[in-house]
Every structure is written in C-alpha cells, then in structure tokens.
Design an enzyme around this catalytic site. Structure first.
Site, short mmCIF file in Angstrom:
data_model
loop_
_atom_site.label_atom_id
_atom_site.label_comp_id
_atom_site.label_asym_id
_atom_site.label_seq_id
_atom_site.Cartn_x
_atom_site.Cartn_y
_atom_site.Cartn_z
N ASP A 1 -10.51 10.41 -28.67
CA ASP A 1 -8.99 10.03 -27.70
C ASP A 1 -7.83 10.81 -27.53
OD1 ASP A 1 -8.06 10.18 -30.27
OD2 ASP A 1 -9.57 8.12 -30.83
N LYS B 1 -6.04 6.54 -26.32
CA LYS B 1 -4.50 5.13 -26.45
C LYS B 1 -3.01 6.44 -26.98
CE LYS B 1 -7.01 4.83 -31.80
NZ LYS B 1 -7.18 3.42 -32.17
N MET C 1 3.98 9.16 -35.84
CA MET C 1 4.52 7.77 -34.92
C MET C 1 5.09 7.16 -34.75
SD MET C 1 0.35 6.19 -35.24
CE MET C 1 0.40 5.89 -36.56
N1 SAH Z 1 -5.36 11.03 -38.63
C1 SAH Z 1 -4.20 12.01 -37.86
C2 SAH Z 1 -2.70 10.94 -37.68
C3 SAH Z 1 -3.28 9.88 -36.77
S1 SAH Z 1 -1.12 9.13 -36.11
C4 SAH Z 1 -4.34 12.28 -38.88
O1 SAH Z 1 -4.64 12.52 -40.07
O2 SAH Z 1 -3.13 13.24 -38.41
C5 SAH Z 1 -1.26 9.76 -34.71
C6 SAH Z 1 0.35 11.28 -35.25
O3 SAH Z 1 0.21 11.67 -36.17
C7 SAH Z 1 1.15 10.77 -33.77
O4 SAH Z 1 2.31 10.02 -33.74
C8 SAH Z 1 1.89 12.17 -34.86
O5 SAH Z 1 3.34 11.84 -35.76
C9 SAH Z 1 1.09 13.00 -35.77
N2 SAH Z 1 0.31 13.97 -34.83
C10 SAH Z 1 -0.70 13.61 -34.66
N3 SAH Z 1 -1.52 15.06 -33.93
C11 SAH Z 1 -0.14 15.96 -34.62
C12 SAH Z 1 0.56 17.50 -34.16
N4 SAH Z 1 -0.80 18.11 -33.55
N5 SAH Z 1 1.47 17.80 -33.61
C13 SAH Z 1 2.15 16.76 -34.45
N6 SAH Z 1 2.13 15.63 -35.21
C14 SAH Z 1 0.61 15.13 -34.54
#
Ligand code: SAH
Length: 496
Positions: free
Chosen positions: A36, A58, A172
């Site tokens: 994704d 998504k 998010m």
């Molecule tokens: N499983 C993922 C989170 C998924 S939810 C994890 O463990 O990181 C998606 C959210 O993760 C985004 O809305 C944001 O808040 C955060 N996120 C994911 N990648 C990011 C990044 N490179 N920098 C900052 N926030 C990030």
C-alpha cells in the site's frame, strides 16, 4: 503439497536501511507483493522485477481496495502456490490491520509468517530527534489513532490521557488536529506542553516542526502538514532541539541526480544517502562489451585502460578464452582513475601508472613527462568505441605510436524528461554521462544547473553544455560526495 504462503512483512517507516534482515530476505524472494501507499519507493525498488505487484493502496478514510478483498487476494495468491509478501508500512500489527488480514488466512488454512517492522511511531520520532521516553520527563508512551473504525469520528478519552502524563503519539491524525488539540486542552493539559510533528519521517523529504499544544493546530495547518505524519505530545518533544541529528546531515533536502550506469550507481547513491541527501537514480548510459575482440597485446609496450568497464570487458573475454593476467607479463600497464586501477587489481594486476587526474590526455602527458612512454614505445589503448579524441591527439603530438582498440561501447538510455525543480545537483562521472543526459532533455532545459564532475574533460563538456560546473578533487565517488558537502555548506551559509 501447496508451497504457497503469505509473509506479513513490516517495511518500517521508509528509510530502506531500517528494514530488518528478515524483511529484506522475504522481499528479495517474493513472487507476489501486495503493498500500500505507506511503503517507500526505495523499498519498492528492492522487489525483484519478476514479482507480481498488487497495489491495494489506501489513504486515510479512503480505501480503494476494501479490507475484505485484500484478505481474499492474499488467500487466492497463496492458494495458487505462490510466495506472497504482504508489505506494510511500519509494523504490521500496529494500526496496520495485520491481525484482520491473518484471520482469513487462518480460516483457509494458508501458511503464514509475520515479520515485525520498526514502527513509524518510534522510528519517525527518532529521526525527528525525539526519544519517545526519557526518565526525566515521562514513564509511559502511548500510541493513539485519530481514526475511528470505518472512518467514524474517534472517541478518545482525553481526560485519561492527560492523567497518564506520558508521551502521546497520535497517528493518522493530521485531519483530526483540531479535535485532538482542543480535546487535550479541554482536559486541562498545559497549553505550553511541547509537541512535535514529524511528516514523512526517516525519508529524504522528512519535515519536522516543534510546537506547543496551544499552537499545534495553527502550526499543522500553516505548515501544510500532510499524511503520513506523527503528532507527538509530551515533554520529550523539546529534546528535539538538541537531538535532531537527521535534519543536520550535510546533504539534507538535496536531490542529487545520479547519471551513472545502473550497475555502478549504488556506491554513489549510498554515499549520498549516508550524507542525508536523496539520490535520484537516472542512468543515462549503459555499457556493452564488444565481441569478438582480439587486442594486439604482444605488439605493444604499454597497455592503458581508461575505465573499469574496459577492464571488465577485456578480462571477461580473456577468461572465457582460458587465459589470465599473465598476458601482461613484461608490459607496462596504466589506468586512468583509481576505480579503473581497482578493477585491474581485482584481476591481479597492479597498475604501473595512474595519472594525477582522471582523464586520458593527462595520462599521456604525464607518462611522456615521466619517461614511461617515448617515441620508441608503443601504446595500446583498451577503451570505449568513440573514446575521447584528446587522448589520441596527445599521443600523436608526442610522436608515440598507438593502437586505439575498442573493447566496449556506450549506449544511451532514453527517459522521461526531468522536472528540473526537483533536482538540486547533477553528478557526472564521465563525458558520456553528460552527452547521455543532454539527449534525454529538451534543448536549454538544463542550463545553469549545478553539476559535479569527475575529471577535467567531463567538466569541460558539461560547462560547454551550459552547466554550472564543479570538479571533484579526485576521481572517486566519495570525492564527489565530499565536494557536494562542501558546496552545500557554502550554499546554506550564504543563505543565512
Ligand atoms: N503500521 C504503521 C502505522 C500505520 S497507520 C506503523 O507501525 O508505523 C498510518 C500512520 O502511521 C500514518 O497516518 C502516520 O501517522 C504514521 N506514519 C507512517 N509512516 C510514517 C512516516 N514515515 N512518518 C510519519 N508518520 C508515519
């Protein structure tokens, strides 16, 4: 027995260096990759070319492929007997719906494994200079989603969060910033509570803002912060002022075009990345060995290679013929550039002569000056078809007999034209990279762009083409990166 399986893989926050060894192994052996939008391009580039890619990307609140369908795809592909990698940003189980995807696999008796990843909630904070805990400031850390189930309004217990007095990491949440900031303020949290925002954490385009609770909404909006971003609320956020190592890297925010052939580019790209820059791979040439070849080695006294591609082509052919480096017994062997000398050394040949700068003309002049070649000696050049005129002209001028023998040819690669706004620097490691890049762009488009070159001849060609040129001190990729660092620091001090 069906050998199909699903590997749920955490890809980390974006920087490919943060992949686990297990994740890398799974990606490299994948037959199908279901991914994704949170998976970075760098990591996507590691997927084997033959693998089938399925984008189930998504955006928050907008799910192009419904969750149920994603799970079905995994089951279908595995049942076909394929090795399916389900690649997810961060860690697959932290707000990653990894659990939901496994349920259907269990129901269908599909074999699976799960490889944890570095969650962005900690990784992106770290790259923003924010340690998520510190004994002087908190004793707990909490990850909170700003999304309610199926796009509904979240129902966050702000009073409880305030009482916990720990570090709060909201994910998010960019679109819900008003709700979150007001919720915490209404619960009585100190309006001066430090907050950190990290957008695109660990990636070359990372942005970080340090704010306070009362200014959080204003700053998120005025800086136009977009997903993916973390909102970190807690006293640890102010440590970023001292601990932010990432945005201080010398090539931070610099997009650097790498025009070298793909096979060679990784060393330069890695050195750029280590210095915090963003290498943009845009190979404009590739080299192809010429076959058959039969260079008249015996007839010459001095054998000169001008590039590692020439060395490679020559020795591949030699070995195929069942011969080895003894063909150079009693010969003087010269190499233009330390990389060429290194390529020769890998075949057991130590160069007798390496000129002080990286070009064939200098090699000839210095060999004449040092008495390595003279009118009584003859030189065999093993190099590219259509190699530079300057080298043979210098030999003619010195009255030295020579044979210009092509062992490989350079082919140009066509590309979509670049968006010049996206590029801060261009790197040229040879003249053919300059010519190749010019062929990919419309006339005049690259004029005035800054180019770092290896070798005087490359630099002259780039300058004639209208680039603002710089030359690396020595003919190595590390020297290019040193020059970039030097110029980037001059630029940033001028900007102050
Ligand atoms: N499983 C993922 C989170 C998924 S939810 C994890 O463990 O990181 C998606 C959210 O993760 C985004 O809305 C944001 O808040 C955060 N996120 C994911 N990648 C990011 C990044 N490179 N920098 C900052 N926030 C990030």
């Amino acid at each position: 027995m069906n050998r199909g399986e699903v590997i749920l893989v955490g890809a980390g926050p974006g920087d490919k260096e943060l992949l686990t060894l297990a994740a890398l192994k799974a990606i490299e052996s994948a037959e199908v990759v279901v991914y994704d939008r949170l998976v970075s391009k760098e990591i996507m580039d590691l997927i084997p070319k033959e693998a089938k890619l399925i984008n189930v990307g998504k955006n928050v609140g907008d799910h192009p492929v419904p969750q149920e369908r994603i799970s079905e795809i995994l089951v279908e592909e595995a049942k076909e007997g394929r090795k399916v990698v389900r690649l997810k940003g961060g860690d697959p189980f932290l707000f990653g719906r990894g659990g939901e995807e496994l349920e259907l696999l269990v129901e269908n008796s599909v074999k699976f494994r799960v490889i944890p990843g570095i969650t962005s909630s900690i990784g992106a904070a770290t790259y923003g200079g924010i340690p998520v805990t510190h004994r002087d400031y908190c004793s707990s850390v909490h990850m909170i989603t700003g999304q309610g189930k199926r796009g509904t309004q979240p129902n966050i217990n702000f009073g409880a969060l305030k009482e916990l007095d720990g570090t709060l990491i909201f994910m998010m949440s960019v679109g819900k910033i008003q709700y979150i900031a007001n919720g915490l303020l209404d619960a009585g949290m100190d309006p001066n509570m430090p907050c950190g925002i990290v957008e695109n954490g660990t990636r070359s385009n990372q942005r970080k803002v340090i704010s306070t609770l009362e200014n959080l909404e204003r700053d998120v909006k005025s800086k136009d912060i977009k997903s993916p971003a973390l909102i970190i609320v807690g006293r640890v956020a102010k440590l970023s002022n001292d601990f932010d190592w990432f945005s201080k890297l010398p090539l931070k925010n610099q997009n650097i075009l790498v025009t070298q052939p793909q096979a060679k580019a990784s060393k330069l790209a890695e050195a750029i990345k280590e210095a915090g820059g963003n290498p943009v791979l845009y190979p404009v040439i590739k080299t192809e060995p010429i076959r058959p070849i039969n260079p008249p080695i015996r007839e010459h006294d001095v054998i000169a290679f001008t590039s590692s591609a020439g060395v490679q082509s020559f020795f591949d052919d030699l070995m195929e013929k069942g011969m080895d480096s003894r063909v150079f017994a009693n010969k003087i062997v010269a190499a233009v550039g330390s990389q060429t000398a290194k390529a020769m050394a890998s075949y057991g040949i130590v160069a007798d002569f390496v000129p002080s700068t990286f070009d064939g003309e200098t090699m000839v002049k210095e060999m004449v000056k040092n008495g390595v070649i003279s009118e009584s000696k003859s030189v065999l050049l093993l190099r590219a078809e259509m190699g530079s005129r300057e080298t043979v002209e210098a030999l003619e001028e010195a009255g030295v007999k020579y044979c210009d023998y092509p062992v490989y040819r350079t082919e140009y690669i066509s590309h979509e034209p670049l968006e010049s706004d996206d590029i801060d620097w261009i790197t040229f490691t040879s003249k053919s990279c300059v010519t190749g890049l010019l062929k990919t762009q419309s006339e005049g488009f690259l004029k005035g762009m800054k180019a770092i070159c290896i070798g005087r001849q490359t630099e002259e060609l780039a300058k004639d083409a209208g680039f603002e040129t710089y030359i690396s001190d020595v003919a190595t990729v590390n020297s290019i990166v040193d020059k970039l660092k030097e110029l980037a620091s001059e630029n940033s001090s001028e900007g102050k």
